[in-house]
Scaffold this motif. Structure first.
Motif, PDB file in Angstrom:
ATOM      1  N   GLY A  16       0.812  -1.211   0.000  1.00  0.00           N
ATOM      2  CA  GLY A  16       0.000   0.000   0.000  1.00  0.00           C
ATOM      3  C   GLY A  16       0.845   1.260   0.000  1.00  0.00           C
ATOM      4  N   VAL A  17       1.949   1.229   0.752  1.00  0.00           N
ATOM      5  CA  VAL A  17       2.837   2.392   0.795  1.00  0.00           C
ATOM      6  C   VAL A  17       3.548   2.564  -0.553  1.00  0.00           C
ATOM      7  CG1 VAL A  17       4.961   3.299   1.822  1.00  0.00           C
ATOM      8  CG2 VAL A  17       3.178   2.346   3.286  1.00  0.00           C
ATOM      9  N   LEU A  18       4.008   1.463  -1.129  1.00  0.00           N
ATOM     10  CA  LEU A  18       4.748   1.549  -2.383  1.00  0.00           C
ATOM     11  C   LEU A  18       3.868   1.950  -3.559  1.00  0.00           C
ATOM     12  CD1 LEU A  18       7.090  -1.566  -2.110  1.00  0.00           C
ATOM     13  CD2 LEU A  18       7.683   0.824  -1.781  1.00  0.00           C
ATOM     14  N   PHE A  19       2.663   1.397  -3.624  1.00  0.00           N
ATOM     15  CA  PHE A  19       1.807   1.617  -4.790  1.00  0.00           C
ATOM     16  C   PHE A  19       0.594   2.498  -4.477  1.00  0.00           C
ATOM     17  CE2 PHE A  19       3.881  -2.516  -5.540  1.00  0.00           C
ATOM     18  CZ  PHE A  19       4.607  -2.168  -6.669  1.00  0.00           C
ATOM     19  N   GLU A  20       0.489   2.988  -3.247  1.00  0.00           N
ATOM     20  CA  GLU A  20      -0.602   3.849  -2.812  1.00  0.00           C
ATOM     21  C   GLU A  20      -1.969   3.227  -3.114  1.00  0.00           C
ATOM     22  OE1 GLU A  20      -0.131   7.838  -4.126  1.00  0.00           O
ATOM     23  OE2 GLU A  20       1.943   7.945  -3.464  1.00  0.00           O
ATOM     24  N   ILE A  21      -2.115   1.948  -2.720  1.00  0.00           N
ATOM     25  CA  ILE A  21      -3.365   1.219  -2.909  1.00  0.00           C
ATOM     26  C   ILE A  21      -4.166   1.310  -1.614  1.00  0.00           C
ATOM     27  CG2 ILE A  21      -4.412  -1.028  -3.390  1.00  0.00           C
ATOM     28  CD1 ILE A  21      -1.759  -1.769  -4.771  1.00  0.00           C
ATOM     29  N   ALA A  22      -5.386   1.770  -1.684  1.00  0.00           N
ATOM     30  CA  ALA A  22      -6.287   1.838  -0.522  1.00  0.00           C
ATOM     31  C   ALA A  22      -5.571   2.430   0.690  1.00  0.00           C
ATOM     32  CB  ALA A  22      -6.839   0.448  -0.212  1.00  0.00           C
ATOM     33  N   GLY A  23      -4.950   3.562   0.518  1.00  0.00           N
ATOM     34  CA  GLY A  23      -4.093   4.202   1.511  1.00  0.00           C
ATOM     35  C   GLY A  23      -4.546   4.092   2.956  1.00  0.00           C
ATOM     36  N   GLY A  24      -5.658   4.698   3.305  1.00  0.00           N
ATOM     37  CA  GLY A  24      -6.098   4.718   4.689  1.00  0.00           C
ATOM     38  C   GLY A  24      -6.492   3.349   5.211  1.00  0.00           C
ATOM     39  N   LEU A  25      -7.084   2.530   4.366  1.00  0.00           N
ATOM     40  CA  LEU A  25      -7.553   1.205   4.778  1.00  0.00           C
ATOM     41  C   LEU A  25      -6.384   0.321   5.207  1.00  0.00           C
ATOM     42  CD1 LEU A  25      -9.878  -0.780   5.106  1.00  0.00           C
ATOM     43  CD2 LEU A  25      -9.543  -1.433   2.716  1.00  0.00           C
ATOM     44  N   VAL A  26      -5.304   0.359   4.484  1.00  0.00           N
ATOM     45  CA  VAL A  26      -4.138  -0.473   4.809  1.00  0.00           C
ATOM     46  C   VAL A  26      -3.561  -0.059   6.164  1.00  0.00           C
ATOM     47  CG1 VAL A  26      -1.827  -1.125   4.087  1.00  0.00           C
ATOM     48  CG2 VAL A  26      -3.636  -0.925   2.398  1.00  0.00           C
ATOM     49  N   HIS A  27      -3.479   1.229   6.420  1.00  0.00           N
ATOM     50  CA  HIS A  27      -2.953   1.701   7.699  1.00  0.00           C
ATOM     51  C   HIS A  27      -3.893   1.317   8.839  1.00  0.00           C
ATOM     52  CE1 HIS A  27       0.381   3.820   5.937  1.00  0.00           C
ATOM     53  NE2 HIS A  27      -0.438   4.365   5.055  1.00  0.00           N
ATOM     54  N   LEU A  28      -5.184   1.394   8.581  1.00  0.00           N
ATOM     55  CA  LEU A  28      -6.169   1.000   9.593  1.00  0.00           C
ATOM     56  C   LEU A  28      -6.028  -0.482   9.928  1.00  0.00           C
ATOM     57  CD1 LEU A  28      -8.611   1.764  11.324  1.00  0.00           C
ATOM     58  CD2 LEU A  28     -10.053   1.150   9.385  1.00  0.00           C
ATOM     59  N   LEU A  29      -5.864  -1.332   8.925  1.00  0.00           N
ATOM     60  CA  LEU A  29      -5.682  -2.764   9.164  1.00  0.00           C
ATOM     61  C   LEU A  29      -4.414  -3.037   9.971  1.00  0.00           C
ATOM     62  CD1 LEU A  29      -6.714  -4.290   5.722  1.00  0.00           C
ATOM     63  CD2 LEU A  29      -7.954  -4.441   7.877  1.00  0.00           C
ATOM     64  N   LEU A  30      -3.360  -2.289   9.698  1.00  0.00           N
ATOM     65  CA  LEU A  30      -2.115  -2.464  10.442  1.00  0.00           C
ATOM     66  C   LEU A  30      -2.307  -2.107  11.916  1.00  0.00           C
ATOM     67  CD1 LEU A  30       0.877  -3.181  10.296  1.00  0.00           C
ATOM     68  CD2 LEU A  30       1.338  -0.775   9.874  1.00  0.00           C
ATOM     69  N   VAL A  31      -3.014  -1.034  12.193  1.00  0.00           N
ATOM     70  CA  VAL A  31      -3.275  -0.633  13.574  1.00  0.00           C
ATOM     71  C   VAL A  31      -4.125  -1.689  14.278  1.00  0.00           C
ATOM     72  CG1 VAL A  31      -4.455   1.072  15.010  1.00  0.00           C
ATOM     73  CG2 VAL A  31      -2.996   1.825  13.128  1.00  0.00           C
ATOM     74  N   VAL A  32      -5.153  -2.204  13.590  1.00  0.00           N
ATOM     75  CA  VAL A  32      -6.006  -3.241  14.180  1.00  0.00           C
ATOM     76  C   VAL A  32      -5.174  -4.482  14.500  1.00  0.00           C
ATOM     77  CG1 VAL A  32      -7.909  -4.835  13.705  1.00  0.00           C
ATOM     78  CG2 VAL A  32      -8.135  -2.411  13.137  1.00  0.00           C
ATOM     79  N   ALA A  33      -4.293  -4.895  13.584  1.00  0.00           N
ATOM     80  CA  ALA A  33      -3.443  -6.063  13.814  1.00  0.00           C
ATOM     81  C   ALA A  33      -2.527  -5.844  15.017  1.00  0.00           C
ATOM     82  CB  ALA A  33      -2.613  -6.363  12.578  1.00  0.00           C
ATOM     83  N   LEU A  34      -2.009  -4.646  15.150  1.00  0.00           N
ATOM     84  CA  LEU A  34      -1.129  -4.342  16.276  1.00  0.00           C
ATOM     85  C   LEU A  34      -1.887  -4.402  17.600  1.00  0.00           C
ATOM     86  CD1 LEU A  34       1.707  -3.466  17.137  1.00  0.00           C
ATOM     87  CD2 LEU A  34       0.957  -1.111  16.863  1.00  0.00           C
TER      88      LEU A  34
END
Length: 48
Positions: A16-34
């Motif tokens: 998501g960071v490299l290709f800017e795919i679903a920007g906010g959603l990917v970061h949200l999933l990372l926070v949830v996983a953490l």
């Protein structure tokens, strides 16, 4: 199992960071996983 999920979410975050795919959603999933990981660590220590 939790490590597999964390690995997949981190991989999606990197993509998501490299290709800017679903920007906010990917970061949200990372926070949830953490958060889930931290909760599992706390519960795991409490049972010992």
């Amino acid at each position: 199992m939790i490590w597999t999920i964390i690995g997949i979410i981190i991989l999606l975050w990197i993509l998501g960071v490299l290709f800017e795919i679903a920007g906010g959603l990917v970061h949200l999933l990372l926070v949830v996983a953490l958060v889930v990981f931290i909760i599992n660590m706390i519960r795991g220590r409490g049972r010992s």
